[in-house]
Scaffold this motif. Structure first.
Motif, short mmCIF file in Angstrom:
data_model
loop_
_atom_site.label_atom_id
_atom_site.label_comp_id
_atom_site.label_asym_id
_atom_site.label_seq_id
_atom_site.Cartn_x
_atom_site.Cartn_y
_atom_site.Cartn_z
N LYS A 197 0.83 -1.19 0.00
CA LYS A 197 0.00 0.00 0.00
C LYS A 197 0.88 1.26 0.00
O LYS A 197 0.61 2.21 -0.74
CB LYS A 197 -0.92 0.00 1.21
N LEU A 198 1.95 1.28 0.79
CA LEU A 198 2.86 2.41 0.83
C LEU A 198 3.56 2.60 -0.51
O LEU A 198 3.76 3.73 -0.96
CB LEU A 198 3.88 2.26 1.96
N LEU A 199 3.93 1.50 -1.15
CA LEU A 199 4.59 1.57 -2.45
C LEU A 199 3.65 2.17 -3.48
O LEU A 199 4.05 3.02 -4.27
CB LEU A 199 5.05 0.18 -2.88
N LYS A 200 2.39 1.76 -3.48
CA LYS A 200 1.40 2.31 -4.41
C LYS A 200 1.18 3.79 -4.15
O LYS A 200 1.08 4.59 -5.08
CB LYS A 200 0.08 1.54 -4.31
N SER B 128 3.34 5.82 -2.81
CA SER B 128 4.57 6.49 -3.22
C SER B 128 4.58 6.74 -4.72
O SER B 128 4.93 7.82 -5.17
CB SER B 128 5.78 5.66 -2.81
N LYS B 129 4.18 5.74 -5.50
CA LYS B 129 4.12 5.89 -6.95
C LYS B 129 3.08 6.93 -7.34
O LYS B 129 3.31 7.73 -8.24
CB LYS B 129 3.82 4.55 -7.62
N ALA B 130 1.95 6.91 -6.65
CA ALA B 130 0.89 7.89 -6.94
C ALA B 130 1.38 9.30 -6.61
O ALA B 130 1.11 10.24 -7.36
CB ALA B 130 -0.37 7.56 -6.15
N LYS C 72 1.81 12.38 -9.13
CA LYS C 72 1.15 13.65 -8.83
C LYS C 72 2.17 14.79 -8.82
O LYS C 72 1.91 15.86 -9.37
CB LYS C 72 0.45 13.55 -7.47
N HIS C 73 3.33 14.58 -8.23
CA HIS C 73 4.36 15.61 -8.18
C HIS C 73 4.89 15.92 -9.57
O HIS C 73 5.15 17.08 -9.89
CB HIS C 73 5.50 15.19 -7.26
N LEU C 74 5.04 14.90 -10.40
CA LEU C 74 5.50 15.10 -11.76
C LEU C 74 4.49 15.94 -12.55
O LEU C 74 4.86 16.90 -13.23
CB LEU C 74 5.75 13.77 -12.46
N ILE C 75 3.22 15.59 -12.44
CA ILE C 75 2.18 16.34 -13.13
C ILE C 75 2.13 17.77 -12.61
O ILE C 75 2.01 18.72 -13.40
CB ILE C 75 0.81 15.64 -12.98
N LYS C 76 2.26 17.95 -11.31
CA LYS C 76 2.27 19.29 -10.73
C LYS C 76 3.45 20.09 -11.26
O LYS C 76 3.31 21.27 -11.62
CB LYS C 76 2.34 19.19 -9.20
N ALA C 77 4.62 19.49 -11.33
CA ALA C 77 5.81 20.18 -11.84
C ALA C 77 5.62 20.57 -13.30
O ALA C 77 5.97 21.69 -13.70
CB ALA C 77 7.04 19.30 -11.67
#
Length: 79
Positions: free
Chosen positions: A5-8, A10-12, A16-21
């Motif tokens: 769950k933490l890995l998923k 983290s990927k999400a 999200k950070h990439l899209i925000k950037a």
């Protein structure tokens, strides 16, 4: 189960950070372009050509990317 769950998450978060950037960069590029082409006549200056403004926007983003990266590396070393 929790690590999956933490890995998923983290990927999400990374996605999200990439899209925000990316969206922030598009917004910043658009703002710079308009400042260079639309605002100068409002203060009695000659506007820059669209080609010149496009070149300056690209150069601006490259330079700011390098400075941002160096800034991040410096902060990383501090922590």
């Amino acid at each position: 189960m929790r690590s999956i769950k933490l890995l998923k998450m983290s990927k999400a978060n990374k996605k999200k950070h990439l899209i925000k950037a990316l969206t922030w960069n598009v917004l910043a590029m658009t703002t710079t372009y308009f400042v260079l082409t639309l605002f100068p006549p409002l203060i009695d200056l000659k506007p820059i050509s669209k080609e010149g403004a496009t070149g300056l926007v690209i150069l601006d983003r490259i330079i700011k990317f390098v400075f941002y990266y160096l800034h991040e590396r410096a902060w990383f070393k501090i922590n």
